[in-house]
Design an enzyme around this catalytic site. Sequence first.
Site, PDB file in Angstrom:
ATOM      1  N   LYS A   1      -2.132  -1.531  -3.865  1.00  0.00           N
ATOM      2  CA  LYS A   1      -3.009  -0.359  -3.768  1.00  0.00           C
ATOM      3  C   LYS A   1      -2.200   0.920  -3.846  1.00  0.00           C
ATOM      4  O   LYS A   1      -1.215   1.026  -3.112  1.00  0.00           O
ATOM      5  CB  LYS A   1      -3.754  -0.419  -2.431  1.00  0.00           C
ATOM      6  CG  LYS A   1      -4.695   0.734  -2.186  1.00  0.00           C
ATOM      7  CD  LYS A   1      -5.213   0.707  -0.776  1.00  0.00           C
ATOM      8  CE  LYS A   1      -6.052   1.941  -0.538  1.00  0.00           C
ATOM      9  NZ  LYS A   1      -6.495   2.069   0.831  1.00  0.00           N
TER      10      LYS A   1
ATOM     11  N   LYS B   1       0.860  -1.184   0.000  1.00  0.00           N
ATOM     12  CA  LYS B   1       0.000   0.000   0.000  1.00  0.00           C
ATOM     13  C   LYS B   1       0.894   1.231   0.000  1.00  0.00           C
ATOM     14  O   LYS B   1       1.714   1.421   0.899  1.00  0.00           O
ATOM     15  CB  LYS B   1      -0.901  -0.015   1.240  1.00  0.00           C
ATOM     16  CG  LYS B   1      -1.808   1.210   1.326  1.00  0.00           C
ATOM     17  CD  LYS B   1      -2.749   1.126   2.516  1.00  0.00           C
ATOM     18  CE  LYS B   1      -3.613   2.362   2.604  1.00  0.00           C
ATOM     19  NZ  LYS B   1      -4.550   2.307   3.737  1.00  0.00           N
TER      20      LYS B   1
HETATM   21  C1  PBG Z   1      -7.530   3.496   5.678  1.00  0.00           C
HETATM   22  C2  PBG Z   1      -7.813   3.325   4.231  1.00  0.00           C
HETATM   23  C3  PBG Z   1      -7.598   4.242   3.204  1.00  0.00           C
HETATM   24  C4  PBG Z   1      -8.136   3.667   2.051  1.00  0.00           C
HETATM   25  C5  PBG Z   1      -8.626   2.414   2.402  1.00  0.00           C
HETATM   26  N1  PBG Z   1      -8.398   2.212   3.764  1.00  0.00           N
HETATM   27  C6  PBG Z   1      -7.031   5.600   3.223  1.00  0.00           C
HETATM   28  C7  PBG Z   1      -5.670   5.844   3.705  1.00  0.00           C
HETATM   29  O1  PBG Z   1      -4.846   4.949   3.876  1.00  0.00           O
HETATM   30  O2  PBG Z   1      -5.419   7.024   3.956  1.00  0.00           O
HETATM   31  C8  PBG Z   1      -8.170   4.294   0.699  1.00  0.00           C
HETATM   32  C9  PBG Z   1      -9.329   3.890  -0.123  1.00  0.00           C
HETATM   33  C10 PBG Z   1      -9.554   4.701  -1.346  1.00  0.00           C
HETATM   34  O3  PBG Z   1      -8.901   5.738  -1.577  1.00  0.00           O
HETATM   35  O4  PBG Z   1     -10.439   4.316  -2.110  1.00  0.00           O
HETATM   36  N2  PBG Z   1      -6.287   3.035   6.080  1.00  0.00           N
HETATM   37 ZN    ZN Z   2      -5.733   3.733   8.247  1.00  0.00          ZN
END
Ligand code: PBG
Ligand code: ZN
Length: 333
Positions: free
Chosen positions: A258, A205
């Site tokens: 992601k 991520k």
């Molecule tokens: C929380 C989380 C996020 C997303 C999914 N879970 C945001 C982040 O890490 O700030 C992003 C999802 C999206 O942008 O569609 N940890």
């Molecule tokens: Zn988070």
Amino acid sequence: MQFPTTRMRRLRKNAKIRDIVRETKLQKEDLIYPIYFKEELKDMEKEEISSLPGEFRYSLDAGVEFAKQLEEKGLKSIIVFGIPKEETKDEIATPDYSATGIVQKAIRKLKKETNLVVISDVCLCQYTSHGHCGMIVENEDTDDGIEILNDESLPIIAKVALSHAQAGADIVAPSDMMDGRVNAIRETLDENGFYNVMIMSYSAKYASAFYEPFRVAACSSPHAGDRKSYQMDPANAVEAIRECELDVIEGCDFLMVKPALPYLDVVRMVRDEFMLPLVAYNVSGEYAMLMAAIEKGFLTERAILESLLSIKRAGADLIITNFAPYILLNELI
Ligand code: PBG
Ligand code: ZN
């Protein structure tokens, strides 16, 4: 053999021929819908999300009703996010593992009233007063004067995952990027008899600008600092292999990359390296930019299927996408 004996266009002659030689297909089974449940909303209330045209925050009842509608159109799985009341948030994300929290309620109701595979996002950021995905302390040796604690956050993350499993989640999906969290969750689940609950790890991520519309939707932006000390540097691809390798060793069942579209090279690398089911998260910013262009008339909706297809072609088995309702309700596939 070359032209004129070989003619590539033979295989493109008409739709029938193209249909039988198509290498990649996007199917309803490939789609996972991210749904946002907001604790404050009552009855059948829903709220349009300004940063995600066509997407809503749902009350418990309205969200489950919408999920049923999508299930009738062929949806197989859903990933649940919670937006708790602002005043319940604290330093240690207490409302995140409450048995009566909005996510736990949503999981229970979805399991009771639908046949969907229910996945839950496991993270602290929507529930902490500071908006970080782990606990924090002051530390001058960091970019912003705050350190996001790793080991101290693990038991809380595991507790959240356990509460989701107790509510009936089929799969828990940790998105915090703390080191060792898959192991911590697996141990806690197994100790409590949930050895069949799967872990879909947000393995690679990235600290991406493409999450902005989600953070607006979920009110989960960090109040100070950013997420660069835990989420990955967008410049790094080889590092994604190490992240995935560790998650595999720790016992995850699904790997994830992601965002998706700006990281198709990473999707392909992970696909080639590992034999686990691979998920790509077509994040909120990817949805927002395409929808904005479609609304303006700069692009047509064909761009939606083409971009999701590219994610499958890169090697993803499953795609988490805000486009799921648009595709299913308009019967685009
Ligand atoms: C929380 C989380 C996020 C997303 C999914 N879970 C945001 C982040 O890490 O700030 C992003 C999802 C999206 O942008 O569609 N940890
Ligand atoms: Zn988070």
